[in-house]
Write a protein that holds these residues in place. Structure first.
Motif, mmCIF file in Angstrom:
data_model
loop_
_atom_site.group_PDB
_atom_site.id
_atom_site.type_symbol
_atom_site.label_atom_id
_atom_site.label_comp_id
_atom_site.label_asym_id
_atom_site.label_seq_id
_atom_site.Cartn_x
_atom_site.Cartn_y
_atom_site.Cartn_z
ATOM 1 N N LEU A 17 22.031 58.799 18.207
ATOM 2 C CA LEU A 17 23.478 57.473 18.597
ATOM 3 C C LEU A 17 22.917 57.487 19.921
ATOM 4 O O LEU A 17 23.301 56.802 20.959
ATOM 5 N N MET A 18 23.595 58.681 20.628
ATOM 6 C CA MET A 18 23.770 59.352 21.792
ATOM 7 C C MET A 18 22.599 59.085 23.056
ATOM 8 O O MET A 18 22.408 57.800 23.631
ATOM 9 N N GLN A 19 21.333 59.262 22.728
ATOM 10 C CA GLN A 19 20.071 58.461 23.356
ATOM 11 C C GLN A 19 20.355 56.972 23.216
ATOM 12 O O GLN A 19 19.504 56.854 24.144
ATOM 13 N N THR A 20 20.216 56.681 22.336
ATOM 14 C CA THR A 20 19.806 55.069 21.929
ATOM 15 C C THR A 20 19.996 54.797 22.547
ATOM 16 O O THR A 20 20.469 53.630 22.939
ATOM 17 N N VAL A 21 21.585 54.645 22.683
ATOM 18 C CA VAL A 21 22.578 54.110 23.311
ATOM 19 C C VAL A 21 22.639 54.241 25.296
ATOM 20 O O VAL A 21 22.670 53.215 25.784
ATOM 21 N N GLU A 22 22.372 55.234 25.944
ATOM 22 C CA GLU A 22 21.183 55.685 26.657
ATOM 23 C C GLU A 22 20.254 54.993 26.983
ATOM 24 O O GLU A 22 19.966 53.896 27.751
ATOM 25 N N ASN A 52 23.501 42.973 16.482
ATOM 26 C CA ASN A 52 24.006 42.306 15.660
ATOM 27 C C ASN A 52 25.950 42.817 15.281
ATOM 28 O O ASN A 52 26.196 42.398 14.397
ATOM 29 N N GLY A 53 26.404 43.323 16.751
ATOM 30 C CA GLY A 53 28.131 43.301 16.388
ATOM 31 C C GLY A 53 28.588 44.536 15.822
ATOM 32 O O GLY A 53 30.179 44.588 15.691
ATOM 33 N N VAL A 54 27.838 46.124 15.326
ATOM 34 C CA VAL A 54 28.388 47.197 15.526
ATOM 35 C C VAL A 54 28.521 47.457 16.761
ATOM 36 O O VAL A 54 27.969 47.529 17.634
ATOM 37 N N THR A 55 29.644 47.602 17.000
ATOM 38 C CA THR A 55 29.852 48.868 18.713
ATOM 39 C C THR A 55 30.094 50.399 17.739
ATOM 40 O O THR A 55 29.706 50.615 17.379
ATOM 41 N N VAL A 56 28.859 50.436 18.838
ATOM 42 C CA VAL A 56 29.196 51.833 19.259
ATOM 43 C C VAL A 56 30.124 53.253 18.625
ATOM 44 O O VAL A 56 29.495 54.215 18.408
ATOM 45 N N ASN A 57 31.580 53.162 18.935
ATOM 46 C CA ASN A 57 32.394 53.953 17.850
ATOM 47 C C ASN A 57 33.050 53.778 17.116
ATOM 48 O O ASN A 57 32.847 54.384 16.328
ATOM 49 N N GLU A 58 32.507 52.456 16.306
ATOM 50 C CA GLU A 58 32.197 52.203 14.756
ATOM 51 C C GLU A 58 31.398 53.030 14.548
ATOM 52 O O GLU A 58 31.272 54.026 13.446
ATOM 53 N N PHE A 59 30.187 53.336 14.811
ATOM 54 C CA PHE A 59 28.967 53.773 14.555
ATOM 55 C C PHE A 59 29.256 55.640 14.410
ATOM 56 O O PHE A 59 29.286 56.414 13.774
#
Ligand code: MN
Length: 319
Positions: free
Chosen positions: A67-72, A37-44
């Protein structure tokens, strides 16, 4: 003006709360909701780094790893978003002091900071200097996250209340703060000792709002139920005939009141002995989920008599 949180703010509050609790499964769900829903990786990343100031490095490191695992797992396709501008020039204590004063709305001082000047220096240089000077997340969002983190921890009520005031100073409404507190309270339901159970539809007509029931012992003569109330939910006035009832409070904040008496605020560890034949009600506070174990005191021919609902006018007077 009343205004509720948008979906990005909800996801950021949920992620902050789960990260503070160290609940990686809950955190992952919140991250997915936010990234969708538009939150960016860097914001998290910024918010989960900020976790360390309020919850320590271990919670922050574990959350960043999730976060790292989820983005991967999502194929590294999520929008990275903005990086912070270069840090201000000069001394971190100086610009941190400026940030702190602007954020809070007045200069922060007190006996504690004279007693232990090192912590004042660290707060100013590091938290309000280094972290709050990173400008790819605005201060209102950082305060939203801080309130969610502190509301998920025990024994930090003073800091929570201070940050609620700071969050309002930075534009969050009372309604939005209530919603953050509610989110931070709800994330604790994942850790309920006896489980959350199912929606209590059988007794719904005797309740205002939704409640959830998890039988603990139902068949051995001492019935015990884990009852979870959503914020604002309470049962009607009622009387336990012959056998009374014992409430063991396990989670959240709630209320108990006997007819004609002052309401009693309840927190985990509180025990309420409800004598037979006493008209009373129990339920959640307006901004908190609430869980108690209800022990039915055995009796010969005991029963519960359900009466009128607790009037909104009376309930709304409670904090
Ligand atoms: Mn009762």
């Amino acid at each position: 003006m009343s205004q509720s949180l948008n979906i990005k703010q909800q996801a950021l509050a949920e992620a902050s709360s789960y990260a503070a609790r160290g609940n990686q499964a809950g955190l992952k769900n919140a991250l997915v909701k936010g990234l969708d829903n538009g939150v960016t990786v860097n914001e998290f990343k910024e918010i989960l780094v900020q976790v360390y100031a309020y919850c320590g490095f271990p919670r922050s490191l574990n959350a960043l790893n999730t976060l790292m695992q989820t983005v991967e797992e999502r194929g590294n396709k999520d929008e990275l978003g903005k990086l912070p501008n270069p840090m201000p020039k000069g001394n971190a204590v100086e610009y941190g002091t400026k940030n702190q004063t602007k954020l809070v709305g007045s200069e922060v001082k007190g006996a504690l900071f004279e007693f232990a000047p090192a912590i004042d220096t660290y707060l100013k240089s590091h938290l309000f200097g280094d972290i709050f000077a990173r400008d790819n997340v605005d201060w209102q969002t950082r305060e939203l996250a801080t309130v969610a983190m502190l509301a998920s921890r025990k024994g930090v009520e003073n800091q929570l209340n201070a940050h609620i005031a700071i969050a309002k100073h930075n534009g969050l409404t009372d309604e939005q703060i209530d919603e953050i507190l509610e989110i931070a309270s709800h994330t604790g339901n994942d850790d309920l000792l006896f489980g959350f159970g199912k929606e209590n539809t059988a007794y719904a007509k005797y309740f205002t709002g939704k409640s959830y029931l998890q039988p603990i012992t139902a068949t051995n003569g001492v019935p015990m139920f884990n009852v979870t109330f959503e914020p604002k939910c309470r049962n009607n006035w009622h009387i336990h005939h012959k056998g009374g009832q014992i409430l063991l409070v396990t989670q959240g904040r709630g209320w108990y009141q006997e007819w004609g008496k002052e309401p009693r605020e309840l927190k985990p560890g509180d025990v309420v002995n409800i004598p037979a034949e006493t008209k009373h009600w129990h339920g959640a506070a307006k901004d908190s989920w609430f869980t108690h174990i209800a022990v039915e005191v055995p009796s010969d021919g005991g029963s519960t008599e359900w009466l009128e609902a607790v009037a909104d006018e009376e309930y709304n007077k409670l904090k």
